[in-house]
Scaffold this active site. Structure first.
Site, mmCIF file in Angstrom:
data_model
loop_
_atom_site.group_PDB
_atom_site.id
_atom_site.type_symbol
_atom_site.label_atom_id
_atom_site.label_comp_id
_atom_site.label_asym_id
_atom_site.label_seq_id
_atom_site.Cartn_x
_atom_site.Cartn_y
_atom_site.Cartn_z
ATOM 1 N N SER A 179 -6.556 -2.793 -17.702
ATOM 2 C CA SER A 179 -6.642 -1.970 -16.495
ATOM 3 C C SER A 179 -5.409 -1.089 -16.470
ATOM 4 O O SER A 179 -4.305 -1.557 -16.768
ATOM 5 C CB SER A 179 -6.681 -2.893 -15.267
ATOM 6 O OG SER A 179 -7.380 -2.311 -14.202
ATOM 7 N N ARG A 180 -5.600 0.191 -16.120
ATOM 8 C CA ARG A 180 -4.484 1.141 -16.207
ATOM 9 C C ARG A 180 -3.401 0.844 -15.184
ATOM 10 O O ARG A 180 -2.214 1.051 -15.423
ATOM 11 C CB ARG A 180 -5.000 2.568 -16.003
ATOM 12 C CG ARG A 180 -5.985 3.019 -17.058
ATOM 13 C CD ARG A 180 -6.747 4.227 -16.567
ATOM 14 N NE ARG A 180 -7.290 3.986 -15.229
ATOM 15 C CZ ARG A 180 -7.838 4.915 -14.449
ATOM 16 N NH1 ARG A 180 -7.913 6.151 -14.880
ATOM 17 N NH2 ARG A 180 -8.295 4.605 -13.260
ATOM 18 N N ILE B 285 -13.864 -5.388 -6.955
ATOM 19 C CA ILE B 285 -14.874 -6.416 -7.259
ATOM 20 C C ILE B 285 -14.349 -7.419 -8.290
ATOM 21 O O ILE B 285 -14.684 -8.607 -8.242
ATOM 22 C CB ILE B 285 -16.222 -5.799 -7.712
ATOM 23 C CG1 ILE B 285 -17.342 -6.828 -7.593
ATOM 24 C CG2 ILE B 285 -16.155 -5.228 -9.118
ATOM 25 C CD1 ILE B 285 -17.570 -7.372 -6.220
ATOM 26 N N LYS C 70 -22.905 -3.775 -11.936
ATOM 27 C CA LYS C 70 -23.909 -2.798 -11.534
ATOM 28 C C LYS C 70 -23.217 -1.541 -11.017
ATOM 29 O O LYS C 70 -22.119 -1.654 -10.487
ATOM 30 C CB LYS C 70 -24.869 -3.365 -10.481
ATOM 31 C CG LYS C 70 -24.215 -4.020 -9.266
ATOM 32 C CD LYS C 70 -23.532 -3.310 -8.167
ATOM 33 C CE LYS C 70 -23.895 -2.013 -7.625
ATOM 34 N NZ LYS C 70 -23.073 -1.653 -6.407
ATOM 35 N N ASP D 68 -24.806 3.371 -4.232
ATOM 36 C CA ASP D 68 -23.960 2.300 -4.791
ATOM 37 C C ASP D 68 -24.303 0.961 -4.127
ATOM 38 O O ASP D 68 -24.606 -0.008 -4.837
ATOM 39 C CB ASP D 68 -22.471 2.641 -4.673
ATOM 40 C CG ASP D 68 -21.613 1.517 -5.230
ATOM 41 O OD1 ASP D 68 -21.583 1.359 -6.463
ATOM 42 O OD2 ASP D 68 -21.036 0.751 -4.438
HETATM 43 P P1 NAP Z 1 -12.535 -0.056 -7.497
HETATM 44 O O1 NAP Z 1 -11.887 -0.965 -6.522
HETATM 45 O O2 NAP Z 1 -12.328 1.406 -7.391
HETATM 46 O O3 NAP Z 1 -12.138 -0.598 -8.934
HETATM 47 C C1 NAP Z 1 -12.605 -0.045 -10.109
HETATM 48 C C2 NAP Z 1 -11.498 -0.056 -11.149
HETATM 49 O O4 NAP Z 1 -11.958 0.682 -12.272
HETATM 50 C C3 NAP Z 1 -10.243 0.650 -10.673
HETATM 51 O O5 NAP Z 1 -9.376 -0.250 -10.022
HETATM 52 C C4 NAP Z 1 -9.656 1.213 -11.969
HETATM 53 O O6 NAP Z 1 -8.672 0.304 -12.467
HETATM 54 C C5 NAP Z 1 -10.838 1.267 -12.926
HETATM 55 N N1 NAP Z 1 -11.131 2.663 -13.226
HETATM 56 C C6 NAP Z 1 -11.442 3.640 -12.352
HETATM 57 N N2 NAP Z 1 -11.583 4.804 -12.981
HETATM 58 C C7 NAP Z 1 -11.338 4.564 -14.292
HETATM 59 C C8 NAP Z 1 -11.294 5.381 -15.447
HETATM 60 N N3 NAP Z 1 -11.523 6.700 -15.390
HETATM 61 N N4 NAP Z 1 -11.023 4.798 -16.624
HETATM 62 C C9 NAP Z 1 -10.778 3.467 -16.712
HETATM 63 N N5 NAP Z 1 -10.777 2.651 -15.634
HETATM 64 C C10 NAP Z 1 -11.051 3.206 -14.451
HETATM 65 O O7 NAP Z 1 -14.135 -0.234 -7.478
HETATM 66 P P2 NAP Z 1 -14.956 -1.574 -7.217
HETATM 67 O O8 NAP Z 1 -15.368 -1.635 -5.798
HETATM 68 O O9 NAP Z 1 -14.277 -2.733 -7.827
HETATM 69 O O10 NAP Z 1 -16.291 -1.202 -8.027
HETATM 70 C C11 NAP Z 1 -16.334 -1.257 -9.430
HETATM 71 C C12 NAP Z 1 -17.785 -1.506 -9.839
HETATM 72 O O11 NAP Z 1 -18.215 -2.738 -9.239
HETATM 73 C C13 NAP Z 1 -18.747 -0.436 -9.336
HETATM 74 O O12 NAP Z 1 -19.715 -0.170 -10.304
HETATM 75 C C14 NAP Z 1 -19.386 -1.055 -8.104
HETATM 76 O O13 NAP Z 1 -20.697 -0.595 -7.868
HETATM 77 C C15 NAP Z 1 -19.405 -2.525 -8.500
HETATM 78 N N6 NAP Z 1 -19.435 -3.452 -7.361
HETATM 79 C C16 NAP Z 1 -18.559 -3.321 -6.313
HETATM 80 C C17 NAP Z 1 -18.662 -4.187 -5.218
HETATM 81 C C18 NAP Z 1 -17.707 -4.109 -4.053
HETATM 82 O O14 NAP Z 1 -17.919 -4.824 -3.038
HETATM 83 N N7 NAP Z 1 -16.658 -3.338 -4.090
HETATM 84 C C19 NAP Z 1 -19.641 -5.160 -5.203
HETATM 85 C C20 NAP Z 1 -20.477 -5.305 -6.303
HETATM 86 C C21 NAP Z 1 -20.354 -4.444 -7.369
HETATM 87 P P3 NAP Z 1 -7.325 0.903 -13.128
HETATM 88 O O15 NAP Z 1 -6.939 2.107 -12.320
HETATM 89 O O16 NAP Z 1 -6.337 -0.223 -13.028
HETATM 90 O O17 NAP Z 1 -7.709 1.261 -14.544
#
Ligand code: NAP
Length: 309
Positions: A37-38, A15, A91, A169
């Site tokens: 970001s890690r 996101i 969110k 989610d």
């Molecule tokens: P994602 O692609 O898995 O990205 C989340 C990032 O958070 C990971 O790339 C990771 O980056 C970091 N992370 C994960 N675990 C962690 C930890 N234990 N400690 C520190 N950093 C950590 O997920 P996403 O889809 O972007 O979703 C993230 C948030 O956005 C969620 O709450 C989701 O509900 C919301 N969201 C997503 C979308 C969508 O379409 N995907 C839309 C609206 C809102 P590093 O490994 O580089 O640290």
């Protein structure tokens, strides 16, 4: 947005790349100066592995935007507020309801803005629908929020672990819309949660709410849907049916399409964040998350076949 605020982004995943980075780049009010970001970096800014490193090295930073998974939201927000930053939360705003209340108190005490975002509330149909419904007599509400989890969350293990919400989610986006768009509060009566045998969170949920006047509000969330998403809310009223579809990008009332503006959810979120900061305000509405917590409190769980990505 005359005041230019420096901002750091935390958790550079899907996101952050799809929406936050382009939205910040397109607005005058913010300048992205750092990321934390890690496993990822952002071109053209100073990159750190953790928010703690970023906060220590960037004392001039005005604000942070937290885009990581909900399970780490509280610790990251706490660190940012303690360092005197304004904080924007993706969110859901937390992994539990109470932690968001605690963050709100911390932000107040620190004199900093806390913005718990609900991007779907900024979908172009929502405000027009809310205004139309305000003076109508509602009879029934149907919410269908269905998509293919493999398409929208490929390889995201966190959604299946405690705090990851499973099908809530995306479902919480629908709840963020109805808690804003419907004229009265809704209360959950019953829920059924379908949980794959090998994970901790539901792949589907059926929810029965009523509003304060007793109008039934039914929601079906399902991640086992075909290739075409169904993100729609149908409100039957004594003046005809309101049909919000495509997650709020389309609207029809009494069978006729209604003209609405272009989709700009994330630019709108950052404009709002800027306004809140420059006016010393907060925006923290936990109701969508509270309804999800109620579904986990009241829901009957039944086991379904294991999920494999
Ligand atoms: P994602 O692609 O898995 O990205 C989340 C990032 O958070 C990971 O790339 C990771 O980056 C970091 N992370 C994960 N675990 C962690 C930890 N234990 N400690 C520190 N950093 C950590 O997920 P996403 O889809 O972007 O979703 C993230 C948030 O956005 C969620 O709450 C989701 O509900 C919301 N969201 C997503 C979308 C969508 O379409 N995907 C839309 C609206 C809102 P590093 O490994 O580089 O640290």
């Amino acid at each position: 947005m005359n005041t230019k605020l420096s901002i750091g982004i935390v958790g550079v995943g899907k996101i952050a790349r799809d929406q936050h980075l382009p939205a910040i780049a397109a607005l005058d009010g913010f300048e992205l100066v750092a990321s934390a970001s890690r496993n990822a970096q952002v071109d053209g800014v100073r990159n750190y592995k953790t928010i703690e490193e970023m906060l220590a090295a960037e004392p001039q930073l005005d604000a942070v935007s937290l885009c990581a998974t909900p399970q780490v939201r509280f610790d990251q927000a706490r660190a940012a507020l303690a360092a005197g930053k304004h904080v924007m939360l993706e969110k859901p705003p937390g992994a539990s309801v109470h932690e968001v209340d605690v963050l709100r108190s911390m932000a107040r005490a620190a004199g900093r803005t806390l913005f718990a975002t609900w991007h779907s509330r900024y979908a172009p149909a929502v405000e027009t629908a809310r205004e139309w419904l305000a003076s109508r007599t509602l009879q029934e509400v149907q919410v269908r929020w269905k998509e293919d989890v493999r398409r929208w969350h490929p390889g995201q293990a966190w959604i299946w672990t405690p705090g990851g919400l499973g099908v809530f989610d995306p479902g919480i986006n629908a709840l963020s819309i109805i808690t804003h768009m419907l004229p009265r509060e809704v209360v959950l009566r019953e829920a059924t949660l379908s949980v794959p045998a090998n994970v901790q969170t539901p792949i589907a949920a059926n929810l029965d709410f009523v509003d304060e006047a007793g109008v039934p509000v039914r929601a079906e969330f399902d991640w086992r849907h075909g290739p075409v998403e169904q993100w729609e809310i149908v409100v039957r009223t004594s003046d005809g049916e309101l049909h919000l579809s495509e997650g709020g990008k389309k609207l029809a009332i009494a069978g006729k399409p209604v003209e609405i503006g272009p989709e700009r959810e994330y630019p709108s979120l950052y404009e709002r964040f800027h306004w809140l900061i420059t006016h010393g305000e907060h925006d923290v509405d936990v109701r969508p998350l509270r309804l999800v917590a109620d579904a986990f409190l009241l829901g009957r769980r039944h086991e379904v076949e294991p999920f494999h990505d």
